[in-house]
Write an enzyme that holds these catalytic residues in place. Sequence first.
Site, short mmCIF file in Angstrom:
data_model
loop_
_atom_site.label_atom_id
_atom_site.label_comp_id
_atom_site.label_asym_id
_atom_site.label_seq_id
_atom_site.Cartn_x
_atom_site.Cartn_y
_atom_site.Cartn_z
N ARG A 79 0.98 -1.04 0.16
CA ARG A 79 0.08 0.11 -0.06
C ARG A 79 0.91 1.16 -0.03
NH1 ARG A 79 -5.70 -1.00 1.83
NH2 ARG A 79 -6.06 -2.77 0.43
N ARG A 113 -3.83 6.66 0.57
CA ARG A 113 -4.49 7.82 1.27
C ARG A 113 -3.62 8.60 2.34
NH1 ARG A 113 -9.89 5.42 3.75
NH2 ARG A 113 -8.59 3.44 3.44
N ARG A 146 -7.40 10.68 -6.47
CA ARG A 146 -8.37 9.99 -6.27
C ARG A 146 -9.80 10.87 -6.14
NH1 ARG A 146 -12.50 7.71 -4.17
NH2 ARG A 146 -12.77 6.32 -2.73
N ASP A 160 -6.70 -3.12 -7.50
CA ASP A 160 -7.23 -4.05 -6.29
C ASP A 160 -7.53 -5.43 -6.48
OD1 ASP A 160 -8.27 -3.02 -3.45
OD2 ASP A 160 -9.67 -4.53 -4.24
N TYR A 190 -14.68 -12.38 0.06
CA TYR A 190 -15.29 -10.99 -0.26
C TYR A 190 -16.60 -11.16 -1.20
CZ TYR A 190 -11.40 -8.64 1.66
OH TYR A 190 -10.60 -7.83 2.62
#
Length: 350
Positions: free
Chosen positions: A31, A35, A44, A81, A157
């Site tokens: 990562r 952010r 973003r 992702d 998921y």
Amino acid sequence: MRDLESRTAERRFLFPFTGKAVAPAPVWLMRQAGRYLPEYRKVRAQAGSFLKLCYSPELAAEVTLQPIRRFGFDAAILFSDILVVPDALGQTVRFEEGEGPRLDPIRALDDLGRLALSKTGAKFSLVCETVARLRQDLPRETALIGFCGAPWTVATYVVEGRGSADQSAARHWAYRDPQGFSQLVELLTDASIEYLSGQVRAGADALQIFDSWAGSLADDQFERWVIAPTAKIVQAMRARHPGVPIIGFPRGASAMLTRYIEATGVDGVSCDTSCPLGVMQKKARSGTVVQGNLDPLLLLTGGDALDRRVEEICASMNGLPFVFNLGHGIVPDTPPENVARVVERLRAKG
Ligand code: 1CP
């Protein structure tokens, strides 16, 4: 695709995969785009949604390059992702601001018809276009890592419809109806092979398979849902793209690490925060490239505690084929200065 030897000459990240230790150890961080970087938040916002960012080659390439410009990591990881695979297969995937991913869950075999390998072409092509752009725009000395989620982790998921604490919906389906669940896992395995192959053809130097929820399975289930599909992906990639190193990340499954390495055939393992340095050292001595395993929270803490642990990890792996990384992804509140500090300290050891 040029062979590993010739690409290695330019890219230090690849050295350990030819059995050579290199000082200072190559470094990248899970990562590393995201952010905690103000320049990421800007792009973003411009993209509108997280998935639009993943499917915009220009913007996805830009956010991949941001941490390379700032910190000069030895490897860039494609910005995408793991949930791009179910999205491309036809499941509805949304990322709610501050809440994480939401998918329309697939709970049983009857729902599986919503997904099909034949739907993936257009979306996979966009990601591959990002890879191709990156290979052009990255410095020659920076390796490019492509990735996918492991079929088990992606399945959690797909079935749960969101992140969950214990992955119980997927584990329950796997016990209740192993035949049906294996159809989902096979579909995700085949899609992952196509997805990774496309990334290598577009210019990825190495691949990482993220199995973030590998640690939630009983050992017989681990064999079937982690080992078997990962081994199939590794075999297929070896046949199609020999010489492209593959790193597995079976998070939370240190107790199964030996079995994982032997049975899947991965070249390297990314070790999570809880993996003892002694275990990493042992694996590196027996020829597996290990990657890891600084606690991402120490990047929040900073200061002496951070410096001490960086030293400990490096001392323990000294002279062994090793890639410095975190034990899991950077957390959003991380001060970028602490990331710079780690890279500086590692480089000073050269
Ligand atoms: O708002 C935002 O900008 C979204 C935050 C974010 C980011 C930056 C998500 C949502 N995904 C990503 C990028 C990402 N995800 C990368 C890019 C490359 C890099 O490392 O810089 C990679 C490799 C991933 C992989 C990924 N996504 C994993 C495996 C690794 C891990 O962290 O365990 C997993 C489990 C996901 C799912 C996912 N995507 C995003 C979130 C918040 C989550 C976790 C959801 C949950 O379980 O609650």
